[in-house]
Design a protein around this motif. Structure first.
Motif, mmCIF file in Angstrom:
data_model
loop_
_atom_site.group_PDB
_atom_site.id
_atom_site.type_symbol
_atom_site.label_atom_id
_atom_site.label_comp_id
_atom_site.label_asym_id
_atom_site.label_seq_id
_atom_site.Cartn_x
_atom_site.Cartn_y
_atom_site.Cartn_z
ATOM 1 N N LEU A 40 -11.049 11.935 -44.954
ATOM 2 C CA LEU A 40 -12.294 12.692 -44.793
ATOM 3 C C LEU A 40 -12.536 13.016 -43.320
ATOM 4 C CD1 LEU A 40 -14.540 10.548 -47.142
ATOM 5 C CD2 LEU A 40 -13.473 12.746 -47.674
ATOM 6 N N LEU A 41 -13.323 14.053 -43.080
ATOM 7 C CA LEU A 41 -13.708 14.413 -41.725
ATOM 8 C C LEU A 41 -14.864 13.526 -41.259
ATOM 9 C CD1 LEU A 41 -13.733 18.282 -42.152
ATOM 10 C CD2 LEU A 41 -11.981 16.922 -41.006
ATOM 11 N N CYS A 42 -14.763 12.971 -40.058
ATOM 12 C CA CYS A 42 -15.865 12.199 -39.490
ATOM 13 C C CYS A 42 -16.819 13.177 -38.787
ATOM 14 C CB CYS A 42 -15.329 11.136 -38.517
ATOM 15 S SG CYS A 42 -14.904 11.747 -36.877
ATOM 16 N N PRO A 43 -17.962 12.716 -38.282
ATOM 17 C CA PRO A 43 -18.886 13.641 -37.619
ATOM 18 C C PRO A 43 -18.298 14.320 -36.384
ATOM 19 C CG PRO A 43 -19.975 11.555 -38.083
ATOM 20 C CD PRO A 43 -18.530 11.372 -38.413
ATOM 21 N N ALA A 44 -17.299 13.691 -35.755
ATOM 22 C CA ALA A 44 -16.724 14.257 -34.531
ATOM 23 C C ALA A 44 -15.412 14.987 -34.755
ATOM 24 C CB ALA A 44 -16.528 13.158 -33.497
ATOM 25 N N CYS A 45 -14.872 14.956 -35.971
ATOM 26 C CA CYS A 45 -13.604 15.643 -36.235
ATOM 27 C C CYS A 45 -13.738 17.121 -35.868
ATOM 28 C CB CYS A 45 -13.206 15.510 -37.703
ATOM 29 S SG CYS A 45 -12.342 13.992 -38.090
ATOM 30 N N GLY A 46 -12.740 17.620 -35.190
ATOM 31 C CA GLY A 46 -12.758 19.004 -34.724
ATOM 32 C C GLY A 46 -13.276 19.126 -33.307
ATOM 33 N N GLY A 47 -13.722 18.026 -32.717
ATOM 34 C CA GLY A 47 -14.266 18.073 -31.361
ATOM 35 C C GLY A 47 -13.240 18.483 -30.318
ATOM 36 N N THR A 48 -12.022 17.982 -30.450
ATOM 37 C CA THR A 48 -10.970 18.342 -29.495
ATOM 38 C C THR A 48 -10.630 19.822 -29.632
ATOM 39 O OG1 THR A 48 -10.088 16.103 -29.640
ATOM 40 C CG2 THR A 48 -8.644 17.775 -28.700
ATOM 41 N N ARG A 49 -10.494 20.282 -30.866
ATOM 42 C CA ARG A 49 -10.222 21.711 -31.083
ATOM 43 C C ARG A 49 -11.382 22.557 -30.570
ATOM 44 N NH1 ARG A 49 -8.854 19.351 -35.915
ATOM 45 N NH2 ARG A 49 -10.704 20.212 -36.918
ATOM 46 N N MET A 50 -12.617 22.069 -30.756
ATOM 47 C CA MET A 50 -13.793 22.797 -30.296
ATOM 48 C C MET A 50 -13.765 22.967 -28.780
ATOM 49 S SD MET A 50 -17.777 21.652 -30.384
ATOM 50 C CE MET A 50 -17.505 20.622 -28.949
ATOM 51 N N VAL A 51 -13.466 21.891 -28.062
ATOM 52 C CA VAL A 51 -13.418 21.969 -26.594
ATOM 53 C C VAL A 51 -12.303 22.907 -26.152
ATOM 54 C CG1 VAL A 51 -13.003 20.643 -24.488
ATOM 55 C CG2 VAL A 51 -14.486 19.711 -26.269
ATOM 56 N N TYR A 52 -11.156 22.808 -26.783
ATOM 57 C CA TYR A 52 -10.042 23.721 -26.465
ATOM 58 C C TYR A 52 -10.479 25.173 -26.660
ATOM 59 C CZ TYR A 52 -5.581 26.150 -26.844
ATOM 60 O OH TYR A 52 -4.547 27.046 -26.685
ATOM 61 N N ASP A 53 -11.096 25.451 -27.799
ATOM 62 C CA ASP A 53 -11.535 26.819 -28.076
ATOM 63 C C ASP A 53 -12.585 27.289 -27.082
ATOM 64 O OD1 ASP A 53 -9.790 27.171 -30.203
ATOM 65 O OD2 ASP A 53 -11.231 26.442 -31.683
ATOM 66 N N LEU A 54 -13.509 26.408 -26.697
ATOM 67 C CA LEU A 54 -14.514 26.786 -25.700
ATOM 68 C C LEU A 54 -13.866 27.105 -24.353
ATOM 69 C CD1 LEU A 54 -17.409 24.249 -26.399
ATOM 70 C CD2 LEU A 54 -17.424 26.728 -26.796
ATOM 71 N N MET A 55 -12.887 26.292 -23.950
ATOM 72 C CA MET A 55 -12.212 26.531 -22.669
ATOM 73 C C MET A 55 -11.438 27.841 -22.660
ATOM 74 S SD MET A 55 -10.923 22.847 -21.180
ATOM 75 C CE MET A 55 -9.773 22.479 -22.478
ATOM 76 N N HIS A 56 -11.064 28.327 -23.827
ATOM 77 C CA HIS A 56 -10.319 29.577 -23.907
ATOM 78 C C HIS A 56 -11.189 30.753 -24.354
ATOM 79 C CE1 HIS A 56 -7.042 26.662 -23.697
ATOM 80 N NE2 HIS A 56 -6.348 27.661 -23.186
#
Length: 120
Positions: A40-56
């Motif tokens: 299952l996805l935790c509340p923070a899952c996708g956070g690393t991808r989110m930061v990567y996407d924001l930086m780009h």
């Protein structure tokens, strides 16, 4: 000293993440232990991808990665900024979260976990 160490570690992590696409396999980024154990996805899952996407500059993708974390980011950055500011001035700053605040954070995290795993 601690705020500078945290900022240096964050800068190093951001530099590594900038050149490492977490959407692709074969990188040295850690996996979510909750997801590995439960699927299952935790509340923070996708956070690393989110930061990567924001930086780009991929804001729509960041929104899809983790909406709640994206909305909470300005608050977290503000707290980090205040902690850094006080630390650099030689002061110790620890924000206190009362019982109602803790309960609100817990209920929000549980509701977000349920929503993103059930509603999808």
């Amino acid at each position: 000293m601690t705020p500078l160490a945290v900022l240096a570690a964050g800068a190093a992590a951001a530099a590594y993440l900038y050149g490492t696409d977490p959407h692709q396999p074969g990188h040295l980024l850690p996996q979510c232990p909750f997801r590995l154990l439960t699927g299952l996805l935790c509340p923070a899952c996708g956070g690393t991808r989110m930061v990567y996407d924001l930086m780009h500059g991929h804001y729509a993708a960041a929104w899809l990665d983790n909406r709640l974390l994206l909305l909470a980011s300005p608050l977290a950055l503000g707290l980090l900024g205040r902690w850094t500011w006080e630390g650099l001035r030689g002061r110790r700053w620890q924000p206190e979260i009362g019982r109602w605040g803790q309960a609100a954070i817990l209920v929000t995290a549980v509701a977000w976990t349920i929503a993103r795993n059930v509603v999808g």
